[in-house]
Design a protein around this motif. Structure first.
Motif, PDB file in Angstrom:
ATOM      1  N   GLU A  30      39.964  41.382  30.602  1.00 14.00           N
ATOM      2  CA  GLU A  30      39.596  40.847  29.403  1.00 14.00           C
ATOM      3  C   GLU A  30      39.800  39.097  29.312  1.00 14.00           C
ATOM      4  N   PHE A  32      50.455  47.868  29.539  1.00 16.83           N
ATOM      5  CA  PHE A  32      48.863  48.258  29.223  1.00 16.83           C
ATOM      6  C   PHE A  32      48.065  47.760  30.626  1.00 16.83           C
ATOM      7  N   GLU A  33      48.886  46.745  31.307  1.00 15.91           N
ATOM      8  CA  GLU A  33      48.063  45.926  32.246  1.00 15.91           C
ATOM      9  C   GLU A  33      47.836  46.770  33.699  1.00 15.91           C
ATOM     10  N   THR A  34      46.706  46.865  34.389  1.00 14.54           N
ATOM     11  CA  THR A  34      46.576  47.956  35.216  1.00 14.54           C
ATOM     12  C   THR A  34      45.868  46.881  36.617  1.00 14.54           C
ATOM     13  N   ALA A  35      46.034  45.674  36.376  1.00 12.75           N
ATOM     14  CA  ALA A  35      45.859  44.941  37.674  1.00 12.75           C
ATOM     15  C   ALA A  35      46.937  45.088  38.802  1.00 12.75           C
ATOM     16  N   ARG A  74      46.406  33.515  27.361  1.00 15.41           N
ATOM     17  CA  ARG A  74      46.077  34.957  27.227  1.00 15.41           C
ATOM     18  C   ARG A  74      46.545  35.672  26.084  1.00 15.41           C
ATOM     19  N   LEU A 105      44.955  45.122  18.160  1.00 15.45           N
ATOM     20  CA  LEU A 105      45.417  46.099  19.145  1.00 15.45           C
ATOM     21  C   LEU A 105      46.687  46.087  19.422  1.00 15.45           C
ATOM     22  N   SER A 106      47.518  45.054  19.351  1.00 15.87           N
ATOM     23  CA  SER A 106      48.808  45.244  19.351  1.00 15.87           C
ATOM     24  C   SER A 106      49.643  44.391  18.171  1.00 15.87           C
ATOM     25  N   SER A 138      48.036  41.140  24.024  1.00 17.32           N
ATOM     26  CA  SER A 138      47.785  42.313  24.881  1.00 17.32           C
ATOM     27  C   SER A 138      46.691  42.626  25.453  1.00 17.32           C
ATOM     28  N   ALA A 139      46.124  41.381  26.062  1.00 18.41           N
ATOM     29  CA  ALA A 139      45.012  41.304  26.910  1.00 18.41           C
ATOM     30  C   ALA A 139      44.997  41.454  28.154  1.00 18.41           C
ATOM     31  N   THR A 140      44.258  42.440  29.018  1.00 17.92           N
ATOM     32  CA  THR A 140      44.225  42.639  30.412  1.00 17.92           C
ATOM     33  C   THR A 140      43.932  41.284  30.905  1.00 17.92           C
ATOM     34  N   ILE A 141      44.081  41.165  32.272  1.00 20.47           N
ATOM     35  CA  ILE A 141      43.534  40.122  32.984  1.00 20.47           C
ATOM     36  C   ILE A 141      41.954  39.929  33.222  1.00 20.47           C
ATOM     37  N   THR A 188      33.701  42.528  24.917  1.00 17.59           N
ATOM     38  CA  THR A 188      34.685  42.003  25.790  1.00 17.59           C
ATOM     39  C   THR A 188      33.675  40.828  26.662  1.00 17.59           C
ATOM     40  N   ARG A 215      47.057  49.494  21.287  1.00 18.15           N
ATOM     41  CA  ARG A 215      47.137  49.507  23.056  1.00 18.15           C
ATOM     42  C   ARG A 215      48.298  49.967  23.675  1.00 18.15           C
TER      43      ARG A 215
END
Lengths: 337, 337, 337, 337
Positions: free
Chosen positions: D216, A242-245, D208, C210-211, D211-214, C134, C240
């Protein structure tokens, strides 16, 4: 193999499965639990492969306790495999750097790159002549012409060369020009292609699929090994999350996991994994420190004019700096460059 | 296309990009923001496809505002496509049920199944002759012999038949026997194969890749359409996620998303998506209610002896019950069976 | 519980584990396989919960064969639970629609919405007074003032009301104003909060994380049930994944999976799952057809001015149309509205 | 911020948005493309935060070009932050090792561990007194008694101590006993808790989310910083993916990504990321090589009797060996131990 029955499974259903197992020449050990009954299957499971035990009505699940891959399994082949590509050895205590452009664009681009990466200390030239691209309207590669440039680059520099193949036609053309065939991430479970590269006997660089588990990856390697070709090198290049960085998520744990489960060498491609030039250096150090047998780094004479994957390519100066920066880490891991 | 510059990008870098865009015959609209400058690119983007704008030093990111697929895009083809497979129409207000075994195992198994599913109201017979299997030691399909059984089943029942193809050899054999070619999930980005099935002109059932985005899926369809073959039917069959209660996660939203973005028909395969027989009925109802144009359901005369995917296959009685149960939902959606 | 030993595990290690199991009052069944030995553990596993069997040196893995949740498990409570919220019953053959704004913004907004959704046939009013956002700079909710508006909306319309709680303070304020407490996705494993809402005895709407796997979700429900509060309703709201065409991926299979594993009611929130207004209608139909006990739909008098999640909110007209469209599907599933 | 209109959006809709933007004191730059119109928004976006631009009918999407986090953003704070925990400095050119048991089980266990890890060179003692566990029937921690043992361990060894907090009650108890508060993965978006730890002024270790994006994650840090507490240390501990060979997937790229986007220190927890003792050593080396500011390693006097997470804990001997093995890598990265 363990068969877990549903709670309250009838004695009759359990016996039927026991009989089937024994009829196939294996043993069945029954444990009657407080809530469920489990059946341990002892013997050669391949005799059961045509039996759909999961379809029996009161079976809850089947738990595999042994891996389905055998030839790529360290259990049956504890010594690390060393794969020879031209005069370069991959695996064991060697550390090998692959480098070159994502796509072969012209003779000049490739020859210039080959000289530059050789000077910087790379061991193998990579270059794509058949490019799998998401859109049919993107540049698809120079195909056979690109292979000829690969061959010429090899003759001029002495570097062994590797090129991705995407079809039998591509394999037939590539075997005449390159030292190693690459199976790309999107074709990792193109089993037909795996068998065909297996048959060539040439060393194969097998990239991990975008959403392939390590178990599936080693089974893909098994397809090649089962054709009598032991020369497989694995390449971790990031998985889809899921990460887009970053473009993909580099699964660095895959390095120690593979080292524990298999004897095959594993290299890391931080360029595709991150998709960002600035992350190539730290991820390369990480890969070395995790125990990787090599790296695959994209380089280009002029990344801003590259026809494919420019943002992650290094200039020659950046690549030279990188190989210099990485040396002490490689030495610290006890590897020879 | 929008180019977002890094904060503090120099005027010089911005001008260089502007000049490059204009030199390619497009227009560049510059917006100087408080923190960053953005450049809107107006005109035919294909002229820029050989320019790696992301590699320019002070470029932060490129945001695409139009899709890369054109022929599969509803924007340029608002009417829903109806694909004809034999005498069966897929798309529009038709609802079509594909059924049959995961793998063709014998003539008898296939013919029996064909008769049973026809009786229950299915429209197209599916059956795998070339099976992509994770392990090289699993049953790989009857190959050409399986195709002959498919042909025979068609002759006996009049049902059109569809079979997965995994190589050019398989395509060449299949076109003589079947009415529709299937591209499996693992080959969704086997672009070589996509082009080859495109060239046959036969209808193609394109399954979604295990970790393919909808955008990538429509680009895969574009590869087929770009060969002049407009007969593509999409099939949602579950994507790979962290959840293990089902084999894959059925992405039911893909149905309305595809209906919004594309004119191609979309069917749903609840058998592969869930991997569990008990979930096939509720997921079939869901798919119909979401607006799917059809279903693909695995059936087998004796699921517990199936050589592939037994746990998710329905018996003939279960399948007959299912088609009966689904009828009122199909009618409610205004579709013809 | 099954303990799988590593290949070649010494007899000594196996005996040590056997003794430990027996010393805790359970039985150990040993199966010596060709490659590995497995130990089946029979008896009350809670007696072993303080033993780290996985840490024993030659243990390969532990396979659980029974679920860790008991009170939420259908196995021990086969009848479907019906939860009463005010005078509304959720579960069994009832179909219940929750509706209202993502965030309570003003008394007028909430009261207007309450009247509109009641007229359209909704049963319960939702509204967020404590908003997990967020960014700390986004609107965080009206908090206690919002709760007062909820109470007033309830008094004016007779609709029971539900509000998300995010802390003990919020719970203490909410119990005075609302009929049901909601645990949001981000707090699904905030075990402290789960225990506290459990203690209130009020019905709880537990959104899936979410997960979170379905197994983790039912364990989260178990925290509430274990406090003596049987009134839990589950809410699937998308998980997610890598797909970006929708905000989350609605896991529609969760509905039949929960129906098989648990007796608790389950509703679906297509608004948060997709994040796109146009997909709310098809996903609502899907949820009904999959067997859901209800829906949660976001509505707003003027979505384009909503302080939170406007893009997925329906106008009153759209909501009225939706409830009308859904009726025949609900009836077809044999549910009462 | 860039607003991308749908193809064929009416001039009227575009003007309405332009007016709204200008009415809020910002500028709107309109680019009319061949297929779509885009509107660049220039000025202070916080003025628009109550406008739901995405809900306007002909808006296709909104593309953010600046991050929503400010205080944690390197752009506005280019110097690396150094966080002091007791007399230990984290960040800059320091390398810090946290160690200790997953759960505090007894005074003896904790004190023994504290002495052992100090001897091996660790800087900070970790230990869980409030344990978030998937099942309510698993060991939940010693709570306040555990905190007292932490305090005692600190007094005996001089090591600063860190403990996870899961509620306001836990925070109030912890601030009297520990030097640093930890927010666990499951609470990363428990915004209420983030604000409360922010208010204490104590250093915070922010793990972290699964399922957290960077993005977030940095927004979660922003919640703490926005309370006037600048002492945040980030901890990468693996994310949830489809791969099951490791408990989670260590996202090693998060280290260079955080280093590029933020000034906050980042450490890595290879124990939770992998869940396997044998991978702790290679993943620790990787983390150092990627540029991490420290490590968090689980240790236990007797992992096979640990009440939580035994399989990933190191014995004291293994930990001592690890710290010895890592030293040359830390030095190579130019860090002080």
């Amino acid at each position: 193999m363990i068969i877990v029955m549903k709670p309250g499974a009838k004695q009759d259903s359990i016996l039927k499965i026991k009989e089937l197992i024994e009829a196939n020449g294996l043993d069945a050990h029954i444990s009657d639990g407080k809530e469920v009954t489990i059946i341990g299957v002892v013997g050669d499971k391949t005799k059961l492969q045509n039996q759909n035990l999961e379809s029996f009505d009161e079976v809850d699940k089947i738990v595999a306790v042994t891996e389905s891959y055998k030839l790529s399994n360290k259990k049956f082949h504890p010594e690390p495999t060393v794969v020879k590509v031209g005069n370069v050895e991959i695996g064991g205590d060697n550390f090998v750097t692959f480098s070159g452009p994502c796509a072969v664009e012209s003779e000049e681009q490739l020859i210039t790159t080959a000289h530059a990466i050789k000077k910087a200390g790379a061991h193998i030239l990579r270059g794509g002549a058949f490019k799998p691209r998401t859109s049919p309207y993107s540049f698809q590669g120079l195909e056979e012409e690109g292979l000829k440039f690969m061959k010429k680059a090899k003759e001029e520099t002495g570097l062994p060369v590797v090129c991705e193949v995407t079809s039998l036609t591509a394999i037939e053309a590539a075997v005449k020009c390159v030292d190693m065939l690459q199976i790309g991430a999107r074709n990792m479970q193109n089993f037909y292609l795996l068998k065909e590269v297996g048959k060539t006997g040439l060393p194969v660089l097998l990239k991990r699929g975008l959403s392939a588990t390590i178990d599936e990856w080693l089974n893909a390697a098994e397809y090649i090994l089962a054709e009598g070709n032991p020369n497989v090198v694995l390449c971790e290049r990031g998985i889809r999350t899921f990460e887009t960085a970053t473009r993909n998520t580099l699964d660095i744990s895959a390095v120690p996991v593979i080292k524990e489960k298999s004897h095959l060498p594993i290299i890391v491609d931080p360029s595709h994994a991150s998709g960002v030039r600035a992350y190539v250096n730290p991820l390369s150090r990480s890969a070395i420190a995790a125990g990787a047998d090599g790296l695959m780094i994209e380089t280009h004479p002029d990344p801003s004019s590259a026809l494919s994957d420019g943002p992650q390519s290094l200039t020659f100066e950046q690549f030279e700096q990188l190989t210099e920066d990485l040396k002490p880490f490689i030495h610290l891991m006890g590897k020879k460059i």
